[in-house]
Design a protein around this motif. Structure first.
Motif, PDB file in Angstrom:
ATOM      1  N   THR A 183      45.797  39.306  38.399  1.00  0.00           N
ATOM      2  CA  THR A 183      45.256  38.136  39.097  1.00  0.00           C
ATOM      3  C   THR A 183      44.067  37.563  38.330  1.00  0.00           C
ATOM      4  N   THR A 184      43.342  38.433  37.646  1.00  0.00           N
ATOM      5  CA  THR A 184      42.170  37.984  36.891  1.00  0.00           C
ATOM      6  C   THR A 184      42.551  36.888  35.898  1.00  0.00           C
ATOM      7  N   ARG A 185      43.700  37.037  35.257  1.00  0.00           N
ATOM      8  CA  ARG A 185      44.109  36.038  34.266  1.00  0.00           C
ATOM      9  C   ARG A 185      44.366  34.680  34.927  1.00  0.00           C
ATOM     10  N   LYS A 186      44.852  34.689  36.164  1.00  0.00           N
ATOM     11  CA  LYS A 186      45.106  33.418  36.868  1.00  0.00           C
ATOM     12  C   LYS A 186      43.811  32.761  37.339  1.00  0.00           C
ATOM     13  N   SER A 187      42.757  33.559  37.413  1.00  0.00           N
ATOM     14  CA  SER A 187      41.549  33.094  38.106  1.00  0.00           C
ATOM     15  C   SER A 187      40.690  32.205  37.224  1.00  0.00           C
ATOM     16  N   ALA A 188      39.716  31.562  37.863  1.00  0.00           N
ATOM     17  CA  ALA A 188      38.712  30.806  37.119  1.00  0.00           C
ATOM     18  C   ALA A 188      37.606  31.735  36.627  1.00  0.00           C
ATOM     19  N   ALA A 225      42.866  50.592  39.034  1.00  0.00           N
ATOM     20  CA  ALA A 225      42.360  49.217  39.143  1.00  0.00           C
ATOM     21  C   ALA A 225      43.577  48.309  39.263  1.00  0.00           C
ATOM     22  N   THR A 226      44.428  48.644  40.233  1.00  0.00           N
ATOM     23  CA  THR A 226      45.778  48.079  40.300  1.00  0.00           C
ATOM     24  C   THR A 226      45.904  46.883  41.245  1.00  0.00           C
ATOM     25  N   GLY A 227      44.777  46.305  41.653  1.00  0.00           N
ATOM     26  CA  GLY A 227      44.854  45.126  42.512  1.00  0.00           C
ATOM     27  C   GLY A 227      45.289  45.496  43.926  1.00  0.00           C
TER      28      GLY A 227
HETATM   29  C1  LIG Z   1      44.151  31.125  41.245  1.00  0.00           C
HETATM   30  C2  LIG Z   1      43.079  32.137  41.486  1.00  0.00           C
HETATM   31  C3  LIG Z   1      41.762  31.832  41.168  1.00  0.00           C
HETATM   32  C4  LIG Z   1      40.750  32.762  41.404  1.00  0.00           C
HETATM   33  N1  LIG Z   1      39.476  32.463  41.020  1.00  0.00           N
HETATM   34  C5  LIG Z   1      38.497  33.389  41.209  1.00  0.00           C
HETATM   35  C6  LIG Z   1      37.175  33.154  40.731  1.00  0.00           C
HETATM   36  O1  LIG Z   1      36.888  32.150  40.072  1.00  0.00           O
HETATM   37  N2  LIG Z   1      36.227  34.099  40.999  1.00  0.00           N
HETATM   38  C7  LIG Z   1      36.504  35.246  41.691  1.00  0.00           C
HETATM   39  O2  LIG Z   1      35.598  36.048  41.936  1.00  0.00           O
HETATM   40  N3  LIG Z   1      37.771  35.519  42.095  1.00  0.00           N
HETATM   41  C8  LIG Z   1      38.763  34.632  41.849  1.00  0.00           C
HETATM   42  N4  LIG Z   1      40.033  34.926  42.219  1.00  0.00           N
HETATM   43  C9  LIG Z   1      40.318  36.292  42.719  1.00  0.00           C
HETATM   44  C10 LIG Z   1      40.268  37.257  41.522  1.00  0.00           C
HETATM   45  O3  LIG Z   1      41.143  36.786  40.527  1.00  0.00           O
HETATM   46  C11 LIG Z   1      40.650  38.687  41.895  1.00  0.00           C
HETATM   47  O4  LIG Z   1      39.973  39.097  43.061  1.00  0.00           O
HETATM   48  C12 LIG Z   1      40.284  39.650  40.752  1.00  0.00           C
HETATM   49  O5  LIG Z   1      40.647  39.101  39.512  1.00  0.00           O
HETATM   50  C13 LIG Z   1      40.941  40.990  40.950  1.00  0.00           C
HETATM   51  O6  LIG Z   1      40.693  41.834  39.858  1.00  0.00           O
HETATM   52  P1  LIG Z   1      41.325  43.303  39.834  1.00  0.00           P
HETATM   53  O7  LIG Z   1      41.002  43.860  38.496  1.00  0.00           O
HETATM   54  O8  LIG Z   1      40.929  44.068  41.030  1.00  0.00           O
HETATM   55  O9  LIG Z   1      42.905  43.078  39.982  1.00  0.00           O
HETATM   56  P2  LIG Z   1      43.958  42.255  39.058  1.00  0.00           P
HETATM   57  O10 LIG Z   1      43.273  41.299  38.163  1.00  0.00           O
HETATM   58  O11 LIG Z   1      44.964  41.739  39.972  1.00  0.00           O
HETATM   59  O12 LIG Z   1      44.561  43.414  38.144  1.00  0.00           O
HETATM   60  C14 LIG Z   1      45.381  44.411  38.684  1.00  0.00           C
HETATM   61  C15 LIG Z   1      46.389  44.810  37.612  1.00  0.00           C
HETATM   62  O13 LIG Z   1      46.984  46.062  37.951  1.00  0.00           O
HETATM   63  C16 LIG Z   1      48.342  46.022  37.557  1.00  0.00           C
HETATM   64  N5  LIG Z   1      49.087  47.061  38.278  1.00  0.00           N
HETATM   65  C17 LIG Z   1      49.464  47.075  39.585  1.00  0.00           C
HETATM   66  N6  LIG Z   1      50.107  48.228  39.864  1.00  0.00           N
HETATM   67  C18 LIG Z   1      50.148  48.955  38.715  1.00  0.00           C
HETATM   68  C19 LIG Z   1      50.683  50.231  38.362  1.00  0.00           C
HETATM   69  N7  LIG Z   1      51.298  51.011  39.255  1.00  0.00           N
HETATM   70  N8  LIG Z   1      50.556  50.654  37.078  1.00  0.00           N
HETATM   71  C20 LIG Z   1      49.926  49.878  36.146  1.00  0.00           C
HETATM   72  N9  LIG Z   1      49.399  48.666  36.429  1.00  0.00           N
HETATM   73  C21 LIG Z   1      49.504  48.218  37.702  1.00  0.00           C
HETATM   74  C22 LIG Z   1      48.763  44.620  37.898  1.00  0.00           C
HETATM   75  O14 LIG Z   1      49.936  44.272  37.201  1.00  0.00           O
HETATM   76  C23 LIG Z   1      47.541  43.818  37.470  1.00  0.00           C
HETATM   77  O15 LIG Z   1      47.641  43.415  36.130  1.00  0.00           O
HETATM   78  C24 LIG Z   1      41.062  34.008  41.987  1.00  0.00           C
HETATM   79  C25 LIG Z   1      42.381  34.320  42.298  1.00  0.00           C
HETATM   80  C26 LIG Z   1      43.384  33.398  42.041  1.00  0.00           C
HETATM   81  C27 LIG Z   1      44.797  33.781  42.354  1.00  0.00           C
END
Ligand SMILES: Cc1cc2nc3c(=O)[nH]c(=O)nc-3n(C[C@H](O)[C@H](O)[C@H](O)COP(=O)(O)OP(=O)(O)OC[C@H]3O[C@@H](n4cnc5c(N)ncnc54)[C@H](O)[C@@H]3O)c2cc1C
Length: 543
Positions: free
Chosen positions: A53-58, A227-229
């Protein structure tokens, strides 16, 4: 997914000091921090591309008392910052004179850690060459109007090269990869972790992956950081845990709550499972393009209102997206239905011609683009018919797929009342345009020139346009409970040795809050950094 296997006589295919599962903001921050502290680190990513989701984010990040604020002379005292965060995280429990402000002790400790280490995490990422912190000091917090918010602005930052644009996530990922290469962090895509390997005492020893080399066991000598979202894309977890009938979300489609299942099998206690980072989402875009859709983070246009299936306004159309989403869950005990599911945005030709766009999930398409999610008609009677047809076509649950019989008459009354408010400048129903964040949002699209810059009477004549909105997530924010070092906890408060979590896969100390733009990634940087440091220093069991 199998339950964590418990054994001591495992044969390992590979060994690293630290395994990080997931390659978004949380995964990379933990991995880079641990590597900088001398650990050998592998990042395992389920998807074919890193970033989640991080890649989609701003990639905006909200950090109290940050370096740019201090440089600009903006004061952000600790006590009031904690009050602001606590009040919004747990509004029904907040008690300003209580030692932990009414919060459970561990949640309060996490807020303290965020205030104390948030900026330190940014400094560490900058030092590793992973991030270049930028921002403007004018952007207000989402609740800048509250007394608890002393600085009001300056806490929302972004990767400098992105200048706040939607490509921030891409910029962030480029920085992460550069730093990972320099530090020798190995990053493997298409390599999901499918199980945890536990020692006899329950310690996390490593993971089972199912990648291009087949099923393999990878040992983590010091620890595993998940850190799997969140669990946006597991409908059963969503239904069982979220506090309302979310229709889905714009998180990476690979975020299926894997850590919830694996950590539960390892004995973790879950928390904050009912909460999600939330936004209205254009229903038909979600249905047709679940991987590409974004939540509607800014609803533009002074001549745009949002109504329910009865043709009534039910929210402030300019309020922050997370707060708007709560309106979908209102329940009508007489009809036994959700009257605000879905909601319907309605706008006139001037809005269509002037504020359409593709960024930040704008529901209004660029002018003259014939978008599949837009319902158009020459007059209000035609619009009612067209909306009714579309409601049936999108396949909503029984009763939620129909307009009220008096929709058009109500809509006319709603438009007249809204028009009167716009003329007077005061929205007596929903206080539209009263807060700094609403005015900042309106300014992004060129504010109107009426008595209230966010409001204008819609045109008396068509054409009119509409789209269907549902409650969506950016991602969920509940999961295993962790301490401030990211160590996963059991129900009795003990830690599961060697098991860490960070980001949206674990319970967020933000509770139900969205403090400001960047409110998800700011804390993620901080807690993933703390987890990375802690795991790098850990001495694991021999196995
Ligand atoms: C369009 C959009 C815009 C946004 N803009 C902002 C912003 O500007 N600022 C902000 O604070 N937030 C923003 N957000 C929210 C933000 O992107 C997320 O809250 C944050 O990036 C989450 O980071 P993360 O590392 O927890 O998870 P993610 O970035 O989602 O990473 C989790 C990763 O784990 C992987 N994964 C899952 N299960 C497994 C497994 N079993 N084995 C291996 N890998 C696995 C997934 O494939 C994914 O790549 C936005 C979201 C969206 C959709």
């Amino acid at each position: 997914m199998p339950a964590g296997e418990r054994r001591l006589d495992v044969t390992w295919d590979e060994r690293f000091d630290v395994i990080v599962v997931g390659s978004g903001a949380a995964g990379f921050t933990a991995a880079l921090t641990a590597a900088a502290d001398g650990a050998s680190v592998v990042v395992l990513e389920k998807a074919a591309m890193t970033g989640g989701t991080t890649r989609k984010s701003a990639a905006w990040f909200w950090v109290p008392n940050n370096r740019l604020m201090r440089a600009a002379g903006i004061d952000d005292p600790r006590d009031s910052a904690l009050q602001y965060m606590a009040r919004l995280a747990r509004p029904a429990e907040y008690a300003p004179s209580h030692p932990t402000l009414g919060l459970p002790a561990e949640e309060f400790a996490a807020l303290e850690a965020f205030y104390d280490h948030g900026d330190e995490a940014l400094a560490a990422l900058e030092e590793l060459g992973a991030l270049d912190v930028g921002g403007v000091m004018e952007f207000p917090d989402y609740f800048a109007h509250l007394d608890e918010d002393v600085p009001k602005r300056g806490r929302s930052l972004w990767p400098a090269a992105a200048e706040g644009g939607q490509q921030g996530g891409q910029v962030l990922l480029e920085g992460f990869h550069r730093a990972a290469d320099r530090l020798g962090v190995e990053v493997r895509t298409s390599t999901p972790a499918v199980d945890l390997v536990l020692g006899e005492d329950g310690e996390a020893l490593g993971v089972v992956v199912d990648g291009e080399r087949g099923r393999q066991r990878v040992r983590a000598e010091r620890g595993v950081v998940f850190a799997t979202g969140g669990f946006t894309h597991d409908p059963a977890l969503r239904r069982d845990h979220l506090r309302g009938p979310y229709v889905g979300g714009c998180a990476a489609v690979t975020n299926t709550g894997d850590f919830v299942k694996l950590a539960q099998a390892a004995g973790a206690v879950l928390a904050n499972m009912q909460q999600a980072w939330s936004a209205p989402i254009v229903l038909e875009r979600l249905q047709r393009d679940p991987g590409g859709v974004a939540g509607s983070f800014v609803i533009p246009g002074d001549g745009l209102i949002i109504v329910n299936r009865a043709g009534e306004r039910v929210l402030n159309e300019k309020a922050p997206y997370h707060e708007q989403t709560r309106a979908f869950f209102s329940w009508d005990p007489v009809s036994g239905r959700y009257p605000n599911l879905p909601l319907i945005a309605i706008w006139d030709e001037q809005v269509a011609a002037t504020v359409g766009g593709v960024d930040f999930g704008n529901p209004v398409p660029p002018a003259h683009v014939d978008a599949y999610w837009v319902i158009g008609a020459d007059d209000l009677a035609g619009l009612e018919t067209a909306i009714a047809e579309r409601l049936t076509a999108v396949g909503l649950a029984a009763g939620h797929d129909r307009l009220a019989p008096d929709f058009e008459a109500n809509l006319r009354r709603t438009l007249a009342r809204y028009g009167d408010f716009a003329d007077s400048g005061v929205d007596l129903d929903f206080r539209r345009g009263e807060t700094p964040i609403e005015l900042a949002g309106a300014a992004m699209f060129g504010p109107g020139d009426g008595a209230n810059p966010t409001m204008r009477r819609l045109s008396e004549t068509g054409p009119y346009y509409a789209t269907l909105l549902g409650p969506g997530t950016l991602d969920t924010k509940g999961g295993p409970r962790v301490d401030v070092q990211g160590r996963v906890l059991r129900a009795d408060g003990s830690t599961i040795p060697g098991l860490y979590g960070a980001g949206n896969c674990v319970a967020s100390p933000s509770g139900e809050a969205y403090w400001g733009a960047g409110g998800t990634i700011g804390p993620i940087f901080c807690f993933a950094y703390l987890a990375g440091r802690h795991v790098a220093a850990r001495v694991g069991a021999a196995a």
